[in-house]
Design a protein around this motif. Structure first.
Motif, PDB file in Angstrom:
ATOM      1  N   GLN A 258     -22.334  10.614 -74.366  1.00 22.47           N
ATOM      2  CA  GLN A 258     -22.551  11.414 -75.570  1.00 22.47           C
ATOM      3  C   GLN A 258     -22.999  12.819 -75.212  1.00 22.47           C
ATOM      4  O   GLN A 258     -23.564  13.049 -74.146  1.00 22.47           O
ATOM      5  N   TYR A 259     -22.752  13.734 -76.158  1.00 20.70           N
ATOM      6  CA  TYR A 259     -23.112  15.140 -75.979  1.00 20.70           C
ATOM      7  C   TYR A 259     -23.676  15.695 -77.278  1.00 20.70           C
ATOM      8  O   TYR A 259     -23.318  15.260 -78.360  1.00 20.70           O
ATOM      9  N   ARG A 260     -24.502  16.712 -77.143  1.00 23.31           N
ATOM     10  CA  ARG A 260     -24.901  17.533 -78.279  1.00 23.31           C
ATOM     11  C   ARG A 260     -24.066  18.800 -78.154  1.00 23.31           C
ATOM     12  O   ARG A 260     -23.993  19.404 -77.082  1.00 23.31           O
ATOM     13  N   ILE A 261     -23.414  19.205 -79.249  1.00 32.89           N
ATOM     14  CA  ILE A 261     -22.525  20.365 -79.238  1.00 32.89           C
ATOM     15  C   ILE A 261     -22.876  21.302 -80.383  1.00 32.89           C
ATOM     16  O   ILE A 261     -23.493  20.895 -81.368  1.00 32.89           O
ATOM     17  N   ARG A 262     -22.451  22.563 -80.234  1.00 30.71           N
ATOM     18  CA  ARG A 262     -22.728  23.545 -81.282  1.00 30.71           C
ATOM     19  C   ARG A 262     -21.602  24.565 -81.359  1.00 30.71           C
ATOM     20  O   ARG A 262     -21.118  25.061 -80.353  1.00 30.71           O
ATOM     21  N   ASN A 263     -21.227  24.894 -82.584  1.00 28.39           N
ATOM     22  CA  ASN A 263     -20.284  25.965 -82.860  1.00 28.39           C
ATOM     23  C   ASN A 263     -21.122  27.183 -83.227  1.00 28.39           C
ATOM     24  O   ASN A 263     -22.071  27.072 -84.003  1.00 28.39           O
ATOM     25  N   GLU A 264     -20.789  28.339 -82.693  1.00 27.79           N
ATOM     26  CA  GLU A 264     -21.584  29.551 -82.914  1.00 27.79           C
ATOM     27  C   GLU A 264     -21.684  29.938 -84.388  1.00 27.79           C
ATOM     28  O   GLU A 264     -22.631  30.600 -84.792  1.00 27.79           O
ATOM     29  N   ALA A 265     -20.732  29.530 -85.223  1.00 26.27           N
ATOM     30  CA  ALA A 265     -20.739  29.883 -86.641  1.00 26.27           C
ATOM     31  C   ALA A 265     -21.652  28.970 -87.455  1.00 26.27           C
ATOM     32  O   ALA A 265     -21.905  29.246 -88.629  1.00 26.27           O
ATOM     33  N   GLU A 266     -22.131  27.889 -86.847  1.00 23.90           N
ATOM     34  CA  GLU A 266     -22.982  26.934 -87.558  1.00 23.90           C
ATOM     35  C   GLU A 266     -24.436  27.093 -87.138  1.00 23.90           C
ATOM     36  O   GLU A 266     -24.716  27.503 -86.016  1.00 23.90           O
ATOM     37  N   ARG A 267     -25.345  26.733 -88.023  1.00 26.33           N
ATOM     38  CA  ARG A 267     -26.773  26.860 -87.732  1.00 26.33           C
ATOM     39  C   ARG A 267     -27.385  25.557 -87.226  1.00 26.33           C
ATOM     40  O   ARG A 267     -28.595  25.447 -87.147  1.00 26.33           O
ATOM     41  N   TYR A 268     -26.571  24.584 -86.909  1.00 26.95           N
ATOM     42  CA  TYR A 268     -27.072  23.281 -86.480  1.00 26.95           C
ATOM     43  C   TYR A 268     -26.211  22.741 -85.342  1.00 26.95           C
ATOM     44  O   TYR A 268     -25.124  23.249 -85.076  1.00 26.95           O
TER      45      TYR A 268
END
Length: 65
Positions: free
Chosen positions: A43-53
């Motif tokens: 599993q991974y934690r991921i983030r898109n720069e346009a999202e705040r979470y």
């Protein structure tokens, strides 16, 4: 011990996105490596720069860019 295919900081794309509002072309950055899920998939934690979470997903839902 299971090895993770992706590294922290790496850019990835979702296989099919996160639903109707998500585009398959969105990119996400790996922010953390997590222990395997019940199905034994890393599993991974991921983030898109346009999202705040951040989101959490399994390796089989990700593809390398």
């Amino acid at each position: 011990m299971m090895t993770h295919r992706f590294a922290v900081g790496q850019l990835v794309r979702m296989n099919g996105g996160f639903g109707a509002l998500s585009s398959a072309t969105e990119t996400y950055r790996i922010t953390a490596i997590l222990p395997p899920a019940r199905e034994n998939s890393p599993q991974y934690r991921i983030r898109n720069e346009a999202e705040r979470y951040e989101r959490m997903t399994t390796e089989d839902n990700l593809e390398e860019i």
